[in-house]
Design a protein around this motif. Structure first.
Motif, PDB file in Angstrom:
ATOM      1  N   ARG A 148      83.941  29.671  30.612  1.00 10.53           N
ATOM      2  CA  ARG A 148      82.607  30.270  30.794  1.00 10.53           C
ATOM      3  C   ARG A 148      82.672  31.381  31.845  1.00 10.53           C
ATOM      4  O   ARG A 148      82.071  32.439  31.688  1.00 10.53           O
ATOM      5  N   ARG A 149      83.424  31.126  32.884  1.00  7.89           N
ATOM      6  CA  ARG A 149      83.546  32.123  33.949  1.00  7.89           C
ATOM      7  C   ARG A 149      84.339  33.343  33.477  1.00  7.89           C
ATOM      8  O   ARG A 149      84.045  34.460  33.872  1.00  7.89           O
ATOM      9  N   ASP A 189      86.449  24.119  30.400  1.00  8.10           N
ATOM     10  CA  ASP A 189      85.221  24.739  29.882  1.00  8.10           C
ATOM     11  C   ASP A 189      84.578  25.640  30.930  1.00  8.10           C
ATOM     12  O   ASP A 189      84.116  26.738  30.612  1.00  8.10           O
ATOM     13  N   GLU A 190      84.561  25.184  32.183  1.00  6.30           N
ATOM     14  CA  GLU A 190      83.982  26.002  33.246  1.00  6.30           C
ATOM     15  C   GLU A 190      84.767  27.298  33.429  1.00  6.30           C
ATOM     16  O   GLU A 190      84.188  28.381  33.558  1.00  6.30           O
ATOM     17  N   GLU A 208      81.463  39.939  23.379  1.00  5.83           N
ATOM     18  CA  GLU A 208      82.077  38.876  22.588  1.00  5.83           C
ATOM     19  C   GLU A 208      82.628  39.374  21.261  1.00  5.83           C
ATOM     20  O   GLU A 208      83.621  38.852  20.760  1.00  5.83           O
TER      21      GLU A 208
END
Length: 170
Positions: free
Chosen positions: A14-15, A10-11, A27
């Motif tokens: 996000r990055r 997930d990190e 997006e």
């Protein structure tokens, strides 16, 4: 197979979103101009985070974080400073040998490192705009007669097709 480390995955995702936003990719797929100051900030933060992940878990490959997050890790390395790219190149090579990353990712990072060292690239993935009005130009390639064969070995299509795509985009 779900990733072993969902929080790390997930990190990384996000990055990746922050990386792409700074580069003008929205997006919804629309494009805006890149924000170079934001890119420098995001790239530095992403690099530090990826280094911490590597220190704790090794290269974040497919089984550890899933294919999308592994792709995010590669892209973070691709957009990092040369010293970090060179440090991760061997880790990525090992990950490819274990089936944890793709040969295509390794080809792109290899070429990026070579270009940034002012050396000929191997796979013809890197272009630059010299500002002379000719648009994007292929960075020098080692042994151009065998370029398409090397590209095929790592899952890349013919150079002429890639160049056409680059020219239509830029």
């Amino acid at each position: 197979m779900p990733p072993q480390l969902t929080a790390v995955a997930d990190e990384l995702l996000r990055r990746l979103a922050a990386d792409q936003y700074a580069r003008g990719v929205r997006e919804d797929g629309s494009l805006a101009g890149p924000d170079f100051e934001l890119m420098r900030t995001v790239d530095a933060e992403n690099c530090a985070a990826l280094q911490q992940i590597i220190d704790e878990h090794g290269w974040p490959g497919h089984s550890l974080v899933g294919e999308q997050a592994a792709h995010a890790a590669w892209l973070i390395a691709q957009h990092a400073e040369l010293d970090f790219q060179l440090r991760t190149l061997g880790l990525l090579r090992d990950a490819v040998e274990r089936g944890e990353a793709t040969p295509t990712q390794l080809a792109y990072l290899t070429d990026r490192c070579l270009m940034r060292q002012q050396r000929p690239q191997l796979y013809g993935t890197q272009y630059r705009d010299s500002g002379d009005g000719r648009g994007m130009q292929l960075w020098e390639v080692a042994d151009p007669d065998t370029l398409d064969a090397r590209r095929a070995e790592v899952g890349l299509g013919p150079q002429a097709e890639y160049e056409a795509a680059i020219r239509s985009t830029y």
